[in-house]
Design a protein around this motif. Sequence first.
Motif, mmCIF file in Angstrom:
data_model
loop_
_atom_site.group_PDB
_atom_site.id
_atom_site.type_symbol
_atom_site.label_atom_id
_atom_site.label_comp_id
_atom_site.label_asym_id
_atom_site.label_seq_id
_atom_site.Cartn_x
_atom_site.Cartn_y
_atom_site.Cartn_z
ATOM 1 N N GLN A 38 -4.421 3.962 0.280
ATOM 2 C CA GLN A 38 -4.303 3.780 -1.164
ATOM 3 C C GLN A 38 -5.231 4.722 -1.935
ATOM 4 O O GLN A 38 -4.909 5.159 -3.042
ATOM 5 C CB GLN A 38 -4.597 2.328 -1.528
ATOM 6 C CG GLN A 38 -3.497 1.369 -1.109
ATOM 7 C CD GLN A 38 -3.878 -0.092 -1.288
ATOM 8 O OE1 GLN A 38 -5.063 -0.435 -1.306
ATOM 9 N NE2 GLN A 38 -2.885 -0.956 -1.413
ATOM 10 N N ASN B 60 2.650 -3.377 0.527
ATOM 11 C CA ASN B 60 3.638 -4.128 -0.260
ATOM 12 C C ASN B 60 4.956 -4.378 0.465
ATOM 13 O O ASN B 60 5.955 -4.704 -0.179
ATOM 14 C CB ASN B 60 3.926 -3.410 -1.595
ATOM 15 C CG ASN B 60 2.725 -3.423 -2.520
ATOM 16 O OD1 ASN B 60 2.202 -4.484 -2.859
ATOM 17 N ND2 ASN B 60 2.271 -2.246 -2.907
ATOM 18 N N GLN B 61 4.967 -4.248 1.780
ATOM 19 C CA GLN B 61 6.212 -4.439 2.522
ATOM 20 C C GLN B 61 5.957 -5.212 3.814
ATOM 21 O O GLN B 61 4.897 -5.080 4.421
ATOM 22 C CB GLN B 61 6.834 -3.074 2.865
ATOM 23 C CG GLN B 61 7.210 -2.254 1.639
ATOM 24 C CD GLN B 61 7.326 -0.777 1.965
ATOM 25 O OE1 GLN B 61 8.398 -0.311 2.345
ATOM 26 N NE2 GLN B 61 6.246 -0.044 1.837
ATOM 27 N N GLU C 43 -5.109 0.325 5.050
ATOM 28 C CA GLU C 43 -4.417 0.263 3.764
ATOM 29 C C GLU C 43 -5.299 0.787 2.635
ATOM 30 O O GLU C 43 -4.838 1.535 1.766
ATOM 31 C CB GLU C 43 -3.984 -1.175 3.477
ATOM 32 C CG GLU C 43 -3.123 -1.307 2.232
ATOM 33 C CD GLU C 43 -2.625 -2.724 2.050
ATOM 34 O OE1 GLU C 43 -1.420 -2.954 2.235
ATOM 35 O OE2 GLU C 43 -3.466 -3.606 1.711
ATOM 36 N N ASN D 133 8.265 2.235 -2.539
ATOM 37 C CA ASN D 133 8.080 0.860 -2.077
ATOM 38 C C ASN D 133 6.614 0.515 -1.879
ATOM 39 O O ASN D 133 6.190 -0.618 -2.107
ATOM 40 C CB ASN D 133 8.848 0.635 -0.779
ATOM 41 C CG ASN D 133 10.346 0.656 -0.971
ATOM 42 O OD1 ASN D 133 10.848 0.439 -2.073
ATOM 43 N ND2 ASN D 133 11.083 0.914 0.102
ATOM 44 N N ALA D 134 5.827 1.495 -1.419
ATOM 45 C CA ALA D 134 4.401 1.254 -1.177
ATOM 46 C C ALA D 134 3.599 1.172 -2.467
ATOM 47 O O ALA D 134 2.591 0.456 -2.531
ATOM 48 C CB ALA D 134 3.834 2.354 -0.281
ATOM 49 N N GLU E 150 3.774 0.243 -8.600
ATOM 50 C CA GLU E 150 3.119 0.344 -9.902
ATOM 51 C C GLU E 150 3.033 1.781 -10.419
ATOM 52 O O GLU E 150 2.731 2.006 -11.596
ATOM 53 C CB GLU E 150 1.709 -0.245 -9.818
ATOM 54 C CG GLU E 150 0.664 0.630 -9.114
ATOM 55 C CD GLU E 150 0.772 0.647 -7.591
ATOM 56 O OE1 GLU E 150 -0.027 1.356 -6.943
ATOM 57 O OE2 GLU E 150 1.654 -0.041 -7.050
ATOM 58 N N THR F 80 2.213 -8.210 5.883
ATOM 59 C CA THR F 80 2.467 -7.313 4.753
ATOM 60 C C THR F 80 1.535 -6.111 4.850
ATOM 61 O O THR F 80 0.348 -6.255 5.169
ATOM 62 C CB THR F 80 2.248 -8.028 3.410
ATOM 63 O OG1 THR F 80 0.933 -8.611 3.391
ATOM 64 C CG2 THR F 80 3.288 -9.112 3.207
#
Length: 304
Positions: free
Chosen positions: A272, A207-208, A268, A52-53, A56, A204
């Motif tokens: 990432q 992505n959630q 974040e 979910n995170a 891509e 957010t």
Amino acid sequence: MKKIINQALIGFLKALSYLPFPVLFALSDLMYLVLFHVVGYRKKVVYTNLRNAFPEKTEQEIDAIARKFYRHLCDIGLEGIKLHSISEKELDKRITLYGLEKTEAYFRQQKSIILLGMHYNNWEWSASLQRLSSHQLLMVYNPVRNNLEMERFILGMRERFGAISVPVHKSARTAIQFDKTERPGCIWLGADQTPAPNTRFWTTFLNQETPFFSGPEKIAEKTNQPVFLHYVRKLGRSRYEVHFIELFPEPAKANPDDILLTYIDRMEKIIQETPEYWLWSHRRWKHQRPEGIKLIERLPKQQE
């Protein structure tokens, strides 16, 4: 009987903490094989969170991150136990600190500060930073449910260098109290934990839709204590850099939402970059945003 079992377990953990690092690394490698390949500890949670995170990423990339995460999880689990007996000399070899001069400047001005941390890399060893900081370190924690013996053991490790453990429900009151004492405080908040779904702060994150405790912004707004990001970077097994990064020198002048939004943006980006070091086994997204609670928009890119 439960108390006897807990005491025996704590005795075993204390003995384990005296093992040298090479032996602990070997045990960690064995733990990884058991947790990942045999037990499958929270694999569904970990893989769901990662998918979910990072929608891509391919399944092969997700699997590679998950395997690295489990190896790291075993390492930091044993490192946390090592905190019971590790010497200051050993800590000095394994932790390099950056940004302390900024926090010390505030101490000389008799100002308390707020430190926003996250469950990334080894956060437990940060309790040892009290010996290097003039501020009184106040480490906010969630009490262990139905296991007083284990809670005492954990708090004993965290407080052995002089830090004070503060239950989460007393964090705001304690931060305000230390703003009025002779020795200013540094309240450390693991601000990436999951609050109740009815919290007002939803935005957010990875992505959630994600809820956050609004306590940090409320404390910052009320006390105007400078806000820092606490970032731990891994250099190798049981070797870290700890960075104190100033976010808001005068948070009372800022939009309160921007305090948490800036923290979330920084966190974040760090996750990432090297995602395997965040705590993916935590059920971070177990709540759905209730009707009537507005989703707070992230900061525009040019303001990050």
